[in-house]
Design an enzyme around this catalytic site. Structure first.
Site, short mmCIF file in Angstrom:
data_model
loop_
_atom_site.label_atom_id
_atom_site.label_comp_id
_atom_site.label_asym_id
_atom_site.label_seq_id
_atom_site.Cartn_x
_atom_site.Cartn_y
_atom_site.Cartn_z
N TYR A 206 -6.08 -7.50 -2.11
CA TYR A 206 -5.43 -6.65 -3.11
C TYR A 206 -4.99 -7.57 -4.25
O TYR A 206 -4.06 -8.35 -4.11
CB TYR A 206 -4.23 -5.96 -2.46
CG TYR A 206 -3.62 -4.81 -3.23
CD1 TYR A 206 -3.27 -4.92 -4.57
CD2 TYR A 206 -3.36 -3.60 -2.60
CE1 TYR A 206 -2.71 -3.88 -5.26
CE2 TYR A 206 -2.78 -2.53 -3.27
CZ TYR A 206 -2.47 -2.68 -4.60
OH TYR A 206 -1.89 -1.64 -5.27
N GLU B 157 -5.59 4.84 0.80
CA GLU B 157 -4.38 4.10 1.14
C GLU B 157 -3.24 5.11 1.27
O GLU B 157 -2.95 5.85 0.33
CB GLU B 157 -4.08 3.08 0.05
CG GLU B 157 -2.99 2.11 0.36
CD GLU B 157 -2.76 1.11 -0.76
OE1 GLU B 157 -1.90 0.23 -0.59
OE2 GLU B 157 -3.43 1.22 -1.81
N ASP C 273 7.27 -1.17 -5.48
CA ASP C 273 6.92 0.13 -6.07
C ASP C 273 7.87 0.52 -7.19
O ASP C 273 9.08 0.31 -7.13
CB ASP C 273 6.93 1.21 -4.99
CG ASP C 273 5.83 1.00 -3.96
OD1 ASP C 273 4.70 0.75 -4.40
OD2 ASP C 273 6.12 1.06 -2.76
#
Length: 262
Positions: A168, A44, A55
């Site tokens: 995911y 990734e 993030d």
């Protein structure tokens, strides 16, 4: 079955993450190659963004280092082109929607197809807005990989049924970053997802030790590790590839010790 889904067919997948152009172009290429040669099933590659809402500080700092190196979207494609001279490891981009929108959906996805980038993870793309990009991605055979979180609740069914590539599964509430505790309902979450789809699941967010990787791979079809590898790059800089090689081998061994089927 998409090309990404097929990777999970016979074993548990290890999916590491690095940020493009951190700390520079050549080191990023070497980092991806080191991951590919030492056990990564899919790599990734993060496209640096000014407001990466999913993030934590480790990846945000990497984005800033990449901006200091004057990264642009075209730089990221050039990195992939350089990687492709050395490995055909499956690649997916972690990006935010505005990057793809600004480049142009068709132009971006066409470039991905040309460089054999198999999928996009777009954390700020709601399910309800998938229709603006999925038909174009389908045209080029590229998976738009959804995220399912501990708070997805009644939305799990519709997200899972529309999924391609892999799903995911977010291990915890909050942002990326190494952690020692995870959502204690992960096994039930994966079981719920599998009621609605045969698309593989991979758990990410916070996983950083071999023991954690083995645990998560025993719950899902694969494990995603990001911040721990990005932290290696931050500390080792141009010497990161050798350290990444060692770390990748450790994680690969741990993942391989998990049962083959979920």
């Amino acid at each position: 079955m998409s090309n990404l889904s097929a990777i999970f067919k016979d074993h548990k997948a290890f999916i590491p993450f690095v940020v493009a152009d951190d700390p520079d172009f050549d080191t990023t290429v070497k980092n991806v190659v080191a991951l590919a040669k030492n056990g990564a099933d899919i790599v990734e590659l993060g496209i640096p963004f000014s407001d990466p809402v999913a993030d934590g500080p480790v990846i945000q700092s990497a984005d800033l280092r990449a901006f200091k190196a004057d990264v642009h979207t075209e730089t990221v494609f050039d990195i992939v082109a350089a990687v492709r001279k050395e490995t055909d490891v499956p690649l997916v981009f972690l990006t935010y929607l505005n990057i793809v929108f600004k480049y142009g959906y068709d132009a971006f996805l066409k470039r991905c197809d040309e460089l054999n980038v198999s999928g996009l993870v777009i954390p700020d793309l709601p399910y309800e807005n998938r229709g603006e990009i999925v038909p174009i991605a389908d045209k080029y055979g590229i998976d738009i990989i959804p995220l399912i979180t501990p708070t997805s609740g009644h939305r799990i069914k519709m997200i899972a049924e529309a999924a391609t590539g892999f799903i995911y599964v977010v291990s915890s509430m909050g942002i990326t970053g190494e952690r020692n505790e995870f959502f204690n309902g992960l096994k039930d979450l994966v079981t719920e997802i599998k009621k609605y789809t045969d698309v593989p699941t991979a758990i990410g967010f916070g996983v950083h030790t071999p023991q954690q990787a083995q645990q998560m791979a025993s719950i899902a079809d694969g494990v995603i590790i990001g911040s721990a590898i990005v932290d290696i790059v931050a500390k080792k800089k141009q010497a990161a590839p050798a350290a990444i090689e060692t770390y990748t081998k450790q994680i690969r061994e741990a993942v391989d010790q998990s049962p083959a089927k979920v």
